[in-house]
Design a protein around this motif. Structure first.
Motif, PDB file in Angstrom:
ATOM      1  N   GLU A   1       0.874  -1.181   0.000  1.00 37.18           N
ATOM      2  CA  GLU A   1       0.000   0.000   0.000  1.00 37.18           C
ATOM      3  C   GLU A   1       0.904   1.222   0.000  1.00 37.18           C
ATOM      4  O   GLU A   1       1.735   1.376   0.891  1.00 37.18           O
ATOM      5  CB  GLU A   1      -0.924  -0.011   1.222  1.00 37.18           C
ATOM      6  N   LYS A   2       0.714   2.058  -1.009  1.00 37.21           N
ATOM      7  CA  LYS A   2       1.687   3.161  -1.150  1.00 37.21           C
ATOM      8  C   LYS A   2       1.536   4.224  -0.057  1.00 37.21           C
ATOM      9  O   LYS A   2       2.481   4.918   0.266  1.00 37.21           O
ATOM     10  CB  LYS A   2       1.622   3.776  -2.540  1.00 37.21           C
ATOM     11  N   HIS A   3       0.332   4.346   0.510  1.00 32.84           N
ATOM     12  CA  HIS A   3       0.139   5.352   1.561  1.00 32.84           C
ATOM     13  C   HIS A   3       0.472   4.774   2.936  1.00 32.84           C
ATOM     14  O   HIS A   3       0.517   3.565   3.123  1.00 32.84           O
ATOM     15  CB  HIS A   3      -1.307   5.852   1.558  1.00 32.84           C
TER      16      HIS A   3
ATOM     17  N   ARG B   1     -14.449   8.397  -0.562  1.00 33.02           N
ATOM     18  CA  ARG B   1     -14.233   7.191  -1.369  1.00 33.02           C
ATOM     19  C   ARG B   1     -15.487   6.335  -1.265  1.00 33.02           C
ATOM     20  O   ARG B   1     -16.393   6.625  -0.510  1.00 33.02           O
ATOM     21  CB  ARG B   1     -13.030   6.429  -0.817  1.00 33.02           C
ATOM     22  N   GLY B   2     -15.499   5.258  -2.041  1.00 32.38           N
ATOM     23  CA  GLY B   2     -16.638   4.351  -1.971  1.00 32.38           C
ATOM     24  C   GLY B   2     -16.761   3.794  -0.568  1.00 32.38           C
ATOM     25  O   GLY B   2     -15.859   3.107  -0.106  1.00 32.38           O
TER      26      GLY B   2
ATOM     27  N   THR C   1     -19.678   2.220   0.587  1.00 29.68           N
ATOM     28  CA  THR C   1     -20.844   1.351   0.734  1.00 29.68           C
ATOM     29  C   THR C   1     -20.409  -0.106   0.854  1.00 29.68           C
ATOM     30  O   THR C   1     -19.547  -0.571   0.106  1.00 29.68           O
ATOM     31  CB  THR C   1     -21.772   1.460  -0.488  1.00 29.68           C
TER      32      THR C   1
ATOM     33  N   ALA D   1       4.479   0.205  -5.455  1.00 28.53           N
ATOM     34  CA  ALA D   1       4.954  -0.552  -6.613  1.00 28.53           C
ATOM     35  C   ALA D   1       5.329   0.455  -7.701  1.00 28.53           C
ATOM     36  O   ALA D   1       4.588   1.416  -7.937  1.00 28.53           O
ATOM     37  CB  ALA D   1       3.869  -1.492  -7.112  1.00 28.53           C
TER      38      ALA D   1
ATOM     39  N   ASP E   1     -10.726  -1.976  -9.558  1.00 32.22           N
ATOM     40  CA  ASP E   1     -10.685  -0.826 -10.473  1.00 32.22           C
ATOM     41  C   ASP E   1      -9.522  -0.919 -11.466  1.00 32.22           C
ATOM     42  O   ASP E   1      -9.574  -0.307 -12.537  1.00 32.22           O
ATOM     43  CB  ASP E   1     -10.580   0.480  -9.686  1.00 32.22           C
TER      44      ASP E   1
ATOM     45  N   GLY F   1     -23.206   2.868  -6.405  1.00 35.32           N
ATOM     46  CA  GLY F   1     -22.217   2.615  -5.349  1.00 35.32           C
ATOM     47  C   GLY F   1     -21.702   1.197  -5.299  1.00 35.32           C
ATOM     48  O   GLY F   1     -21.504   0.638  -4.220  1.00 35.32           O
TER      49      GLY F   1
ATOM     50  N   GLY G   1     -18.803  -0.100  -6.820  1.00 36.93           N
ATOM     51  CA  GLY G   1     -17.393  -0.343  -7.167  1.00 36.93           C
ATOM     52  C   GLY G   1     -16.658  -1.195  -6.148  1.00 36.93           C
ATOM     53  O   GLY G   1     -15.940  -2.128  -6.492  1.00 36.93           O
ATOM     54  N   VAL G   2     -16.839  -0.871  -4.861  1.00 39.71           N
ATOM     55  CA  VAL G   2     -16.161  -1.622  -3.799  1.00 39.71           C
ATOM     56  C   VAL G   2     -16.604  -3.082  -3.855  1.00 39.71           C
ATOM     57  O   VAL G   2     -15.796  -4.015  -3.759  1.00 39.71           O
ATOM     58  CB  VAL G   2     -16.504  -1.017  -2.416  1.00 39.71           C
TER      59      VAL G   2
END
Ligand SMILES: Cc1cc2nc3c(=O)[nH]c(=O)nc-3n(C[C@H](O)[C@H](O)[C@H](O)COP(=O)(O)OP(=O)(O)OC[C@H]3O[C@@H](n4cnc5c(N)ncnc54)[C@H](O)[C@@H]3O)c2cc1C
Length: 391
Positions: free
Chosen positions: A17-19, A27-28, A30, A113, A272, A282, A284-285
């Protein structure tokens, strides 16, 4: 989610995870009934529901002042008969914590990455950077789950096809109005569409605008923006004055895109990175999570055994591409309708007798289909016995 599922069966997993954390605003958020069902299968549902969240049983639309009860998740079988709103960072932190209980799971935060390693045509891992400098991770399978701007996907030359979307969304927070309004997903007016999501201690509100027109909206001034919100979503009138600066408003560029080929030797794209979904419905997640489940179901055994073949990767694409295509087609259709200027009201207030007759015909059909379509999606996945039964 894929990292959790594979570590659960004992596959060595490294997630990058870059953060430094999972905190991302607007962000999504739901979690749909299909995901609740998956958490139930994993025995995580009760603990998940102890985290702060809000539950929504119905999705209403108000069209030119006329309330339409479009979606009632209560029609789905209990107990997964509601939609959950939970900050995505809470959900991801929860999942990461659960995955960390498995000895074969490693999460490297603040590690980005930067490209892929190769042996001939095959991808054999990633190159990355962290606070210490550059590193390489060698892997039998690399999964690009790094979102719609995927670095890993780009490094392999896979290019998503973009579907033009004519809208963007401006997101902002508003305090709860003094008189609570009935839960309403969208207010559709003559020239504005306002989304409202109940976040318990505040409202997450969105204003749908024609693509690329944020500067124009800003040039019109905050007064005009606030007035348009209050005219379209009347219950918000007492609180729109809390918007005093454009810094409170975040532009989110809406995109629909997808790869027609999701894999290369040694590499699979999911979520994604394989298919950017619009916020419409809603989903996408949940589609990203369904990809993770389909991937774990197919790959758990090969990853523990002889390794993953191109046939395995192609089978995942074959399974997930049709439901993604179908949902994106629906989203595109919806964008066409809401992206169109509406010189005449969609619905008169009160509705004309012809409109009332059309509503009487249409609403029951929507009510019958929508909870399944939105709450579970096309082809909802179930976690295989191999993965569930490994604990
Ligand atoms: C405005 C808007 C609103 C939305 N609303 C909803 C909604 O209400 N409900 C819903 O279900 N969906 C919604 N979506 C869609 C949803 O956010 C996505 O479909 C979903 O988050 C996809 O999950 P993902 O894990 O594939 O990618 P992402 O959530 O984008 O996660 C990718 C992760 O990879 C990390 N990353 C990126 N690059 C690298 C790198 N090089 N190295 C290491 N890590 C990296 C990122 O930091 C991120 O944590 C919305 C989308 C938009 C644009």
């Amino acid at each position: 989610m894929l990292g959790y599922l594979l570590a659960r069966v004992g596959v060595d997993v490294v997630v990058l995870e870059k953060h430094a954390d999972f905190f991302r605003d607007f962000r999504g958020d739901t979690i749909h009934p299909s995901t609740l069902a998956l958490l139930g299968q994993l025995g995580l549902r009760d603990e998940f529901l102890e985290l702060p969240h809000s539950e929504v049983g119905t999705l209403d639309f108000v069209v030119n002042g006329v309330r339409v009860h479009a979606v009632d998740f209560g029609r789905l079988p209990a107990p997964n008969d509601f939609l959950t709103f939970m900050p995505q960072w809470d959900f991801l932190t929860f999942l990461a914590g659960k995955a960390a209980e498995f000895p074969s799971f490693r999460l490297l935060m603040s590690t980005a990455a930067t490209g892929v390693r190769r042996a001939g045509a095959a991808v054999t891992g990633v190159t990355a950077t962290d606070a210490e400098g550059e590193l390489e991770i060698v892997a039998r399978l690399t999964v690009a789950a790094d979102g719609r701007g995927s670095t890993v996907r780009a490094a392999t030359g896979l290019e998503p096809r973009e579907f033009g979307v004519g809208i963007d969304v401006l997101w902002f927070e508003l305090p709860n109005p003094p008189v609570p309004a009935p839960s309403t997903l969208a207010y559709i007016g003559l020239d504005a569409l306002v989304l409202t999501i109940d976040r318990r201690d505040h409202i997450q509100a969105g204003s749908v605008i024609p693509k690329g027109r944020f500067a124009e909206v800003q040039a019109g001034g905050l007064d005009a923006f606030r007035e348009s919100l209050a005219t379209t979503a009347k219950p918000l009138r007492p609180v729109v004055d809390t918007l005093t600066d454009w810094d409170q408003v975040k532009l989110l560029s809406v995109q629909i895109a997808r790869l027609e080929t999701w894999h290369r030797p040694g590499l699979l794209c999911i979520g994604d990175a394989a298919h950017a979904m619009s916020p419409a419905f809603g989903v996408g997640v949940n589609y990203a999570i369904q990809d993770a489940v389909a991937t774990a179901n197919r790959l758990a055994e090969p990853l523990l055994g002889d390794g993953v073949s191109e046939r395995d990767l192609a089978a995942i694409e074959r399974r997930r591409l049709p439901p993604v295509r179908a949902m994106q087609a629906l989203q595109l259709r919806l964008h066409e309708v809401i992206g169109r200027p509406h010189p005449a009201p969609l619905l008169a207030n009160p509705p004309t007798s012809a409109q009332r007759a059309a509503l009487n015909l249409l609403v029951p059909v929507v009510q019958a289909v929508a909870p399944r379509l939105i709450g579970r999606g096309f082809r909802p996945e179930t976690i295989s016995e191999v993965v569930v039964g490994s604990q």
